[in-house]
Design a protein around this motif. Structure first.
Motif, PDB file in Angstrom:
ATOM      1  N   MET A 115      12.569  -3.199 -12.516  1.00  6.10           N
ATOM      2  CA  MET A 115      12.725  -3.854 -11.210  1.00  6.10           C
ATOM      3  C   MET A 115      11.947  -3.128 -10.121  1.00  6.10           C
ATOM      4  O   MET A 115      11.303  -3.773  -9.290  1.00  6.10           O
ATOM      5  CB  MET A 115      14.204  -3.956 -10.820  1.00  6.10           C
ATOM      6  N   ASP A 116      11.991  -1.805 -10.122  1.00  7.86           N
ATOM      7  CA  ASP A 116      11.246  -1.058  -9.104  1.00  7.86           C
ATOM      8  C   ASP A 116       9.752  -1.365  -9.187  1.00  7.86           C
ATOM      9  O   ASP A 116       9.103  -1.592  -8.161  1.00  7.86           O
ATOM     10  CB  ASP A 116      11.475   0.449  -9.263  1.00  7.86           C
ATOM     11  N   TYR A 117       9.205  -1.376 -10.378  1.00  6.24           N
ATOM     12  CA  TYR A 117       7.774  -1.636 -10.533  1.00  6.24           C
ATOM     13  C   TYR A 117       7.433  -3.104 -10.309  1.00  6.24           C
ATOM     14  O   TYR A 117       6.379  -3.423  -9.753  1.00  6.24           O
ATOM     15  CB  TYR A 117       7.275  -1.137 -11.895  1.00  6.24           C
ATOM     16  N   LEU A 118       8.320  -3.990 -10.712  1.00  6.94           N
ATOM     17  CA  LEU A 118       8.090  -5.415 -10.480  1.00  6.94           C
ATOM     18  C   LEU A 118       7.989  -5.696  -8.974  1.00  6.94           C
ATOM     19  O   LEU A 118       7.099  -6.431  -8.539  1.00  6.94           O
ATOM     20  CB  LEU A 118       9.243  -6.207 -11.109  1.00  6.94           C
ATOM     21  N   LYS A 119       8.866  -5.087  -8.182  1.00 15.60           N
ATOM     22  CA  LYS A 119       8.858  -5.312  -6.726  1.00 15.60           C
ATOM     23  C   LYS A 119       7.564  -4.842  -6.073  1.00 15.60           C
ATOM     24  O   LYS A 119       7.162  -5.374  -5.050  1.00 15.60           O
ATOM     25  CB  LYS A 119      10.033  -4.572  -6.071  1.00 15.60           C
ATOM     26  N   SER A 120       6.922  -3.833  -6.650  1.00 16.54           N
ATOM     27  CA  SER A 120       5.755  -3.231  -6.012  1.00 16.54           C
ATOM     28  C   SER A 120       4.427  -3.526  -6.688  1.00 16.54           C
ATOM     29  O   SER A 120       3.386  -3.466  -6.049  1.00 16.54           O
ATOM     30  CB  SER A 120       5.928  -1.711  -5.964  1.00 16.54           C
ATOM     31  N   ARG A 121       4.435  -3.820  -7.980  1.00 15.88           N
ATOM     32  CA  ARG A 121       3.179  -3.903  -8.718  1.00 15.88           C
ATOM     33  C   ARG A 121       2.857  -5.266  -9.325  1.00 15.88           C
ATOM     34  O   ARG A 121       1.742  -5.495  -9.753  1.00 15.88           O
ATOM     35  CB  ARG A 121       3.158  -2.853  -9.832  1.00 15.88           C
ATOM     36  N   ALA A 122       3.827  -6.143  -9.393  1.00 17.87           N
ATOM     37  CA  ALA A 122       3.564  -7.466  -9.969  1.00 17.87           C
ATOM     38  C   ALA A 122       2.898  -8.359  -8.920  1.00 17.87           C
ATOM     39  O   ALA A 122       3.184  -8.249  -7.726  1.00 17.87           O
ATOM     40  CB  ALA A 122       4.857  -8.100 -10.470  1.00 17.87           C
ATOM     41  N   ALA A 123       2.013  -9.210  -9.362  1.00 11.34           N
ATOM     42  CA  ALA A 123       1.198 -10.040  -8.460  1.00 11.34           C
ATOM     43  C   ALA A 123       1.966 -11.293  -8.022  1.00 11.34           C
ATOM     44  O   ALA A 123       1.759 -12.384  -8.553  1.00 11.34           O
ATOM     45  CB  ALA A 123      -0.109 -10.411  -9.148  1.00 11.34           C
ATOM     46  N   PHE A 124       2.862 -11.103  -7.062  1.00 12.39           N
ATOM     47  CA  PHE A 124       3.584 -12.213  -6.433  1.00 12.39           C
ATOM     48  C   PHE A 124       3.375 -12.125  -4.931  1.00 12.39           C
ATOM     49  O   PHE A 124       3.323 -11.027  -4.367  1.00 12.39           O
ATOM     50  CB  PHE A 124       5.095 -12.125  -6.711  1.00 12.39           C
ATOM     51  N   TRP A 125       3.271 -13.272  -4.295  1.00 16.16           N
ATOM     52  CA  TRP A 125       3.156 -13.336  -2.841  1.00 16.16           C
ATOM     53  C   TRP A 125       4.318 -14.169  -2.334  1.00 16.16           C
ATOM     54  O   TRP A 125       4.599 -15.258  -2.841  1.00 16.16           O
ATOM     55  CB  TRP A 125       1.815 -13.936  -2.438  1.00 16.16           C
ATOM     56  N   LYS A 126       5.004 -13.651  -1.298  1.00 15.80           N
ATOM     57  CA  LYS A 126       6.238 -14.265  -0.811  1.00 15.80           C
ATOM     58  C   LYS A 126       6.068 -14.741   0.622  1.00 15.80           C
ATOM     59  O   LYS A 126       5.536 -14.029   1.461  1.00 15.80           O
ATOM     60  CB  LYS A 126       7.367 -13.237  -0.864  1.00 15.80           C
ATOM     61  N   LYS A 127       6.557 -15.958   0.861  1.00 16.30           N
ATOM     62  CA  LYS A 127       6.529 -16.512   2.208  1.00 16.30           C
ATOM     63  C   LYS A 127       7.930 -16.986   2.572  1.00 16.30           C
ATOM     64  O   LYS A 127       8.554 -17.732   1.822  1.00 16.30           O
ATOM     65  CB  LYS A 127       5.534 -17.667   2.283  1.00 16.30           C
ATOM     66  N   ARG A 160      13.605 -21.440   3.758  1.00 14.54           N
ATOM     67  CA  ARG A 160      12.949 -21.585   2.456  1.00 14.54           C
ATOM     68  C   ARG A 160      12.298 -20.268   2.092  1.00 14.54           C
ATOM     69  O   ARG A 160      11.921 -19.487   2.960  1.00 14.54           O
ATOM     70  CB  ARG A 160      11.852 -22.657   2.507  1.00 14.54           C
ATOM     71  N   PHE A 161      12.120 -20.081   0.817  1.00 20.52           N
ATOM     72  CA  PHE A 161      11.458 -18.893   0.298  1.00 20.52           C
ATOM     73  C   PHE A 161      10.461 -19.386  -0.745  1.00 20.52           C
ATOM     74  O   PHE A 161      10.852 -20.083  -1.685  1.00 20.52           O
ATOM     75  CB  PHE A 161      12.520 -17.980  -0.324  1.00 20.52           C
ATOM     76  N   GLU A 162       9.198 -19.078  -0.545  1.00 19.12           N
ATOM     77  CA  GLU A 162       8.177 -19.528  -1.488  1.00 19.12           C
ATOM     78  C   GLU A 162       7.543 -18.331  -2.177  1.00 19.12           C
ATOM     79  O   GLU A 162       7.251 -17.326  -1.536  1.00 19.12           O
ATOM     80  CB  GLU A 162       7.097 -20.319  -0.759  1.00 19.12           C
ATOM     81  N   LEU A 163       7.343 -18.474  -3.466  1.00 14.02           N
ATOM     82  CA  LEU A 163       6.700 -17.439  -4.266  1.00 14.02           C
ATOM     83  C   LEU A 163       5.457 -18.027  -4.914  1.00 14.02           C
ATOM     84  O   LEU A 163       5.532 -19.056  -5.583  1.00 14.02           O
ATOM     85  CB  LEU A 163       7.638 -16.946  -5.368  1.00 14.02           C
ATOM     86  N   GLU A 164       4.340 -17.355  -4.704  1.00 19.02           N
ATOM     87  CA  GLU A 164       3.096 -17.752  -5.350  1.00 19.02           C
ATOM     88  C   GLU A 164       2.657 -16.630  -6.276  1.00 19.02           C
ATOM     89  O   GLU A 164       3.044 -15.474  -6.091  1.00 19.02           O
ATOM     90  CB  GLU A 164       2.012 -18.028  -4.303  1.00 19.02           C
TER      91      GLU A 164
END
Length: 149
Positions: A112-124, A46-50
């Motif tokens: 995409m480069d900035y989204l991967k590094s600067r957007a507030a998402f947490w992945k589990k 599973r992959f969860e995004l918060e």
């Protein structure tokens, strides 16, 4: 358009939304998928995004505004999913329309480069009974360096 949502998205609908009558010469799109990150069968992963509602959308808007400041874009669409996702599910759509392909490609890549590094998402990631939060990747930070030149 910027959307953060649990629901899946239809790429064709998002693409059609980027077309601007008699102005669009190019549309560049990226669709990110949940990849199989384990040796276990994909059904056991599973992959969860918060995210932090409000803050995440503001982060994304800053990124889109910067892309619009760098290139003459006609439209930008960012859709990012949150919640529990399975292997092969769509996670993110970034689409950019412009008069010319170079601007569309560059802006899509930049977002995409900035989204991967600067957007507030947490992945589990969860593999069977083992779960862990995904740390920031050095490669993602290095990808940003080319945009500061």
């Amino acid at each position: 358009m910027i959307q953060v949502q649990h629901e899946d998205f239809q790429v064709d609908d998002l693409y059609k939304g980027l077309l601007k009558a008699n102005k669009t010469g190019a549309v560049a799109m990226f669709v990110g998928l949940v990849r199989h990150f384990s040796t276990l069968p994909k059904e056991n992963c599973r992959f969860e995004l918060e995210h932090y509602p409000g803050m995440t959308e503001r982060n994304l808007q800053v990124i889109v505004d910067e892309a619009n400041a760098r290139w003459p874009l006609l439209d930008v669409c960012v859709v990012h999913r949150v919640g529990c996702l399975a292997v092969d599910d769509q996670i993110v759509f970034v689409g950019v329309s412009a008069a010319h392909r170079a601007e569309a490609f560059q802006a899509c890549d930049f977002i995409m480069d900035y989204l991967k590094s600067r957007a507030a998402f947490w992945k589990k990631e969860t593999q069977g009974s083992d779960s862990h939060w995904v740390d920031a990747k050095v490669d993602d930070e290095k990808s940003l360096e080319r945009w500061s030149k």
